[in-house]
Design a protein around this motif. Sequence first.
Motif, short mmCIF file in Angstrom:
data_model
loop_
_atom_site.label_atom_id
_atom_site.label_comp_id
_atom_site.label_asym_id
_atom_site.label_seq_id
_atom_site.Cartn_x
_atom_site.Cartn_y
_atom_site.Cartn_z
N PRO A 106 0.72 -1.44 0.08
CA PRO A 106 0.14 0.02 -0.20
C PRO A 106 0.91 1.41 -0.21
O PRO A 106 1.83 0.88 0.99
CB PRO A 106 -0.95 -0.20 1.07
CG PRO A 106 0.07 -0.91 2.39
CD PRO A 106 1.00 -1.85 1.52
N GLU A 107 0.35 2.34 -1.05
CA GLU A 107 0.98 3.59 -1.20
C GLU A 107 0.79 4.55 -0.82
O GLU A 107 1.25 5.76 -0.59
CB GLU A 107 2.15 3.70 -2.49
CG GLU A 107 4.01 2.40 -2.42
CD GLU A 107 4.28 2.47 -3.10
OE1 GLU A 107 4.57 2.61 -4.11
OE2 GLU A 107 5.10 1.31 -3.20
N ARG A 108 -0.69 5.25 -2.32
CA ARG A 108 -0.89 6.08 -2.46
C ARG A 108 -2.98 6.23 -1.37
O ARG A 108 -3.18 5.51 -2.08
CB ARG A 108 -0.81 6.41 -3.04
CG ARG A 108 -1.51 7.09 -4.59
CD ARG A 108 -1.29 7.38 -5.47
NE ARG A 108 -2.02 7.17 -6.79
CZ ARG A 108 -3.60 7.43 -7.29
NH1 ARG A 108 -3.90 8.51 -6.66
NH2 ARG A 108 -4.09 6.09 -7.90
N PHE A 109 -2.46 7.18 -0.74
CA PHE A 109 -4.14 6.68 0.13
C PHE A 109 -5.39 8.07 -0.71
O PHE A 109 -4.70 8.80 -1.25
CB PHE A 109 -3.37 8.29 1.32
CG PHE A 109 -5.11 8.15 2.12
CD1 PHE A 109 -5.63 7.39 3.43
CD2 PHE A 109 -5.15 9.63 2.03
CE1 PHE A 109 -5.97 7.54 3.18
CE2 PHE A 109 -6.13 10.04 3.62
CZ PHE A 109 -6.99 8.70 3.76
N VAL A 110 -6.57 7.49 -1.12
CA VAL A 110 -7.11 7.78 -2.09
C VAL A 110 -8.44 7.67 -0.85
O VAL A 110 -9.27 6.49 -0.94
CB VAL A 110 -7.04 7.02 -2.71
CG1 VAL A 110 -8.05 7.45 -4.28
CG2 VAL A 110 -5.83 6.51 -3.70
N PRO A 111 -8.48 8.67 -0.27
CA PRO A 111 -10.22 9.00 0.15
C PRO A 111 -11.23 8.66 -0.29
O PRO A 111 -10.70 10.09 -1.91
CB PRO A 111 -9.35 10.32 1.26
CG PRO A 111 -8.70 10.76 0.71
CD PRO A 111 -8.01 10.34 -0.04
N MET A 112 -12.29 8.59 -0.15
CA MET A 112 -13.43 8.81 -1.14
C MET A 112 -14.28 9.35 -0.40
O MET A 112 -14.47 9.29 0.35
CB MET A 112 -13.76 7.28 -1.43
CG MET A 112 -12.76 6.83 -2.67
SD MET A 112 -12.93 7.16 -3.24
CE MET A 112 -13.41 6.30 -5.13
N VAL A 126 -4.73 -1.76 -3.25
CA VAL A 126 -4.23 -3.15 -2.13
C VAL A 126 -4.55 -2.54 -0.19
O VAL A 126 -4.98 -4.41 0.35
CB VAL A 126 -3.09 -2.87 -1.54
CG1 VAL A 126 -2.41 -3.29 -0.09
CG2 VAL A 126 -1.65 -1.96 -2.70
N ILE A 127 -5.22 -1.38 -0.10
CA ILE A 127 -6.07 -1.82 1.24
C ILE A 127 -7.95 -0.99 0.29
O ILE A 127 -8.00 -0.23 -0.30
CB ILE A 127 -5.83 -0.82 2.64
CG1 ILE A 127 -4.85 -1.33 2.90
CG2 ILE A 127 -7.28 -0.83 3.02
CD1 ILE A 127 -3.57 -1.06 3.65
N VAL A 128 -8.41 -2.24 1.38
CA VAL A 128 -9.93 -1.23 0.76
C VAL A 128 -10.72 -0.41 2.53
O VAL A 128 -10.71 -2.09 3.15
CB VAL A 128 -10.79 -1.94 0.28
CG1 VAL A 128 -12.51 -1.16 0.09
CG2 VAL A 128 -10.33 -2.31 -1.38
N TYR A 129 -11.23 0.72 2.64
CA TYR A 129 -11.25 0.72 3.89
C TYR A 129 -12.96 1.31 3.80
O TYR A 129 -13.10 2.16 3.51
CB TYR A 129 -10.17 1.65 4.92
CG TYR A 129 -10.52 3.08 4.30
CD1 TYR A 129 -10.64 4.00 4.99
CD2 TYR A 129 -9.27 3.00 3.15
CE1 TYR A 129 -10.23 5.22 4.92
CE2 TYR A 129 -9.15 4.95 2.46
CZ TYR A 129 -9.41 5.43 3.44
OH TYR A 129 -9.95 7.19 3.14
#
Length: 140
Positions: A37-43, A75-78
Amino acid sequence: MLTLTQDLYDRIVEHARKDHPDEACGIVAGPAGTGRPERFVPMLNAARSPTFYEFDSKDLLKLYRELDDRDEEPVIVYHSHTATEAYPSRTDITYANEPGAHYVLVSTADQDGLGEFQFRSYRIVDGVITEEEVQVVDSY
């Protein structure tokens, strides 16, 4: 096991706390095939609900095009749970359509005195939930 940096951990928690009492949601992308996981993408939670989250369909389409262009994958779905423990609900299991992803749940129930803060990660494949250890590191 999910390994992520302290910065990514902090950003996920910050997003969950900021959107409380509504559920927060997003992904952390990484180079395809690396599991890193590298790039944080808030939705935006299009449902704007304290008990449910939903990615906006236009935002999701844009995100997947961007991931393809950058040769990345989720990589992460949060997302957060605002009044319950950080454990996948039946709806969460239904939405889990990325078999290679780590599904991170953050409980912000502590903000309302309803429970304790939790940050937990799961693999969800074919409806089967497997909790995994979370390791937070300074850097990769």
